[in-house]
Write an enzyme that holds these catalytic residues in place. Structure first.
Site, PDB file in Angstrom:
ATOM      1  CG  ASP A 278      -1.722   0.790   1.280  1.00  0.00           C
ATOM      2  OD1 ASP A 278      -1.890   1.406   0.263  1.00  0.00           O
ATOM      3  OD2 ASP A 278      -2.758   1.431   2.215  1.00  0.00           O
ATOM      4  CG  HIS A 282       0.630  11.962   1.534  1.00  0.00           C
ATOM      5  ND1 HIS A 282      -0.126  12.172   0.553  1.00  0.00           N
ATOM      6  CD2 HIS A 282       0.361  10.520   2.280  1.00  0.00           C
ATOM      7  CE1 HIS A 282      -1.750  11.199   1.063  1.00  0.00           C
ATOM      8  NE2 HIS A 282      -0.802  10.206   1.648  1.00  0.00           N
TER       9      HIS A 282
END
Length: 401
Positions: A278, A282
């Site tokens: 996953d 960011h």
């Protein structure tokens, strides 16, 4: 090209072998091959890893990650195939939108990148994407990041999945309970019932609660093709470790120690058959310059999955190298209907080379992903990748220091 002094897994034992690669294929495997090449220094030659769940952010948010940087991070981690989730702009909910992503992949990817299309238009859960049309370009479908709440809509999608032998992956989350444990396992239970009703295979992303695994195990015992993945962070980290650091914030969040142990048990028992990262990058500004509650969910994981799993499960004796290969390479490929990456003559030369004997401390300066939002920085682990070969070409080689 000849790769000297490697070790491959044969009948559960590591055996020294040289490997010759020609025209993208493994041409020879022998105790000794003559000729110049690359010295693997006795390290473990592992089938190329496959991650069925990553976020590369492009198109739409390439300041967080691009297909180029994400695939380079994948290669650094030993991955030769990654599957890209569809929370993009434009969302791949039509062939026109999917083509935007496909064109970038063709131009920039250094490893195989397989795109997911969205189950619903814009991942809004209101209207099905044109699954029939999209299935001419991809077999992978998900609204990852969003739980589908409309079961009749999900049922319609399952009918198409079952009839076309497609792969659908669920981010199971109930809108009432959200990220609480109940938010996961309530959604899991009802989605399993829907999959049973439509006789469709169904896969759950990043499972993290005891109750979820119990429901999945029960369905599997009944003979239904219900599968799930677990993430390294849910296997080895728990909620007590977070301490308000946004780089430890993800969805599903880190759970209690009891749930962490249940996650490990589910993997060791085979209820969960796949480890997926996953990988969710960011920017530093989004993760580190805001209060915890306002920071976006997600951590990076491609560069550290192999050593995290090896150090905690194989080196400790809880699992074998064969288990490692299954969880990170064989099982995800089988799940997706892809040919296995095998270290055998005549097979595609897709492999990585892991250093099992020497510890390495993961530092921020070495990260190839654009995202540095990682809870593993500063950890000392075994099993880091030193070289990746994809289709016979070296796509990553660790710099000597």
């Amino acid at each position: 090209m000849i790769f000297h002094n490697g070790k491959i897994l044969i009948d559960g034992k590591l055996v020294s072998r040289d490997i010759e690669v020609k025209d993208g294929l493994i041409a020879a495997i022998e105790p000794k091959l003559e000729g110049e090449g690359i010295d693997l220094k006795g390290n473990y030659v592992c089938p190329g890893l496959t991650d069925i769940h990553v976020h590369f952010r492009e198109p739409g948010n390439s300041h967080k990650e691009s297909i180029l940087t994400g695939s380079k991070a994948a290669a650094k981690g030993g991955y030769t195939t990654v599957c890209l989730m569809p929370n993009l702009k434009p969302c791949p909910d039509s062939l026109e939108h999917l083509k935007v992503e496909e064109d970038i992949i063709a131009k920039d990817a250094v490893v195989e990148c397989l795109p997911y299309a969205s189950v619903t238009v814009g991942e809004k859960g209101e209207e099905l994407s044109d699954i029939d049309e999209l299935s001419t370009h991809t077999a992978l479908f998900s609204d990852d990041g969003v739980g589908i709440q409309d079961l009749s809509l999900l049922g319609n999608a399952l009918d198409k999945v079952a009839s076309k032998d497609l792969f659908i992956a669920s981010h199971a989350e109930d809108n009432v309970f959200k990220t609480k444990p109940e938010g996961e396992y309530i959604a899991v239970r009802r989605e399993i019932e829907e999959a049973k009703k439509h006789k469709a295979p169904y896969h759950f992303c990043h499972m993290s609660t005891k109750e979820s695994f119990e429901a999945i195990k029960a369905a599997q015992k009944e003979g239904y093709k219900i599968t799930c993945e677990v993430a390294p962070h849910h296997l080895f980290l728990n909620e007590e470790m977070v301490k308000g650091n946004p780089n430890w914030k993800m969805n599903p969040p880190l759970r209690s120690e009891d749930n962490r142990q249940a996650t490990v048990k589910a993997l060791l028992e085979g209820v969960a058959s796949v480890i997926a990262t996953d990988h969710a990058p960011h920017s530093k500004e989004e993760k580190e310059n805001v209060p915890f509650e306002k920071a976006p969910n997600g951590i990076i994981g491609l560069e550290t999955a192999a050593p995290i799993v090896y150090t905690n499960l194989v080196k400790t004796g809880l699992a074998s190298l064969k288990d490692f290969e299954d969880w990170l390479s064989n099982n995800p490929r089988k799940l997706l209907g892809l040919e296995a990456n095998e270290i055998k003559v005549g097979k595609k030369a897709n492999f990585c080379v892991l250093d099992l004997d020497h510890p390495h401390t993961y530092v921020e300066e070495e990260i190839l992903s654009k995202g540095h939002n990682c809870p593993y920085i500063g950890m000392t682990l075994y099993g880091f990748n030193s070289l990746t070969v994809y289709k016979g070409t070296v796509v990553y080689q660790k710099e000597e220091r």
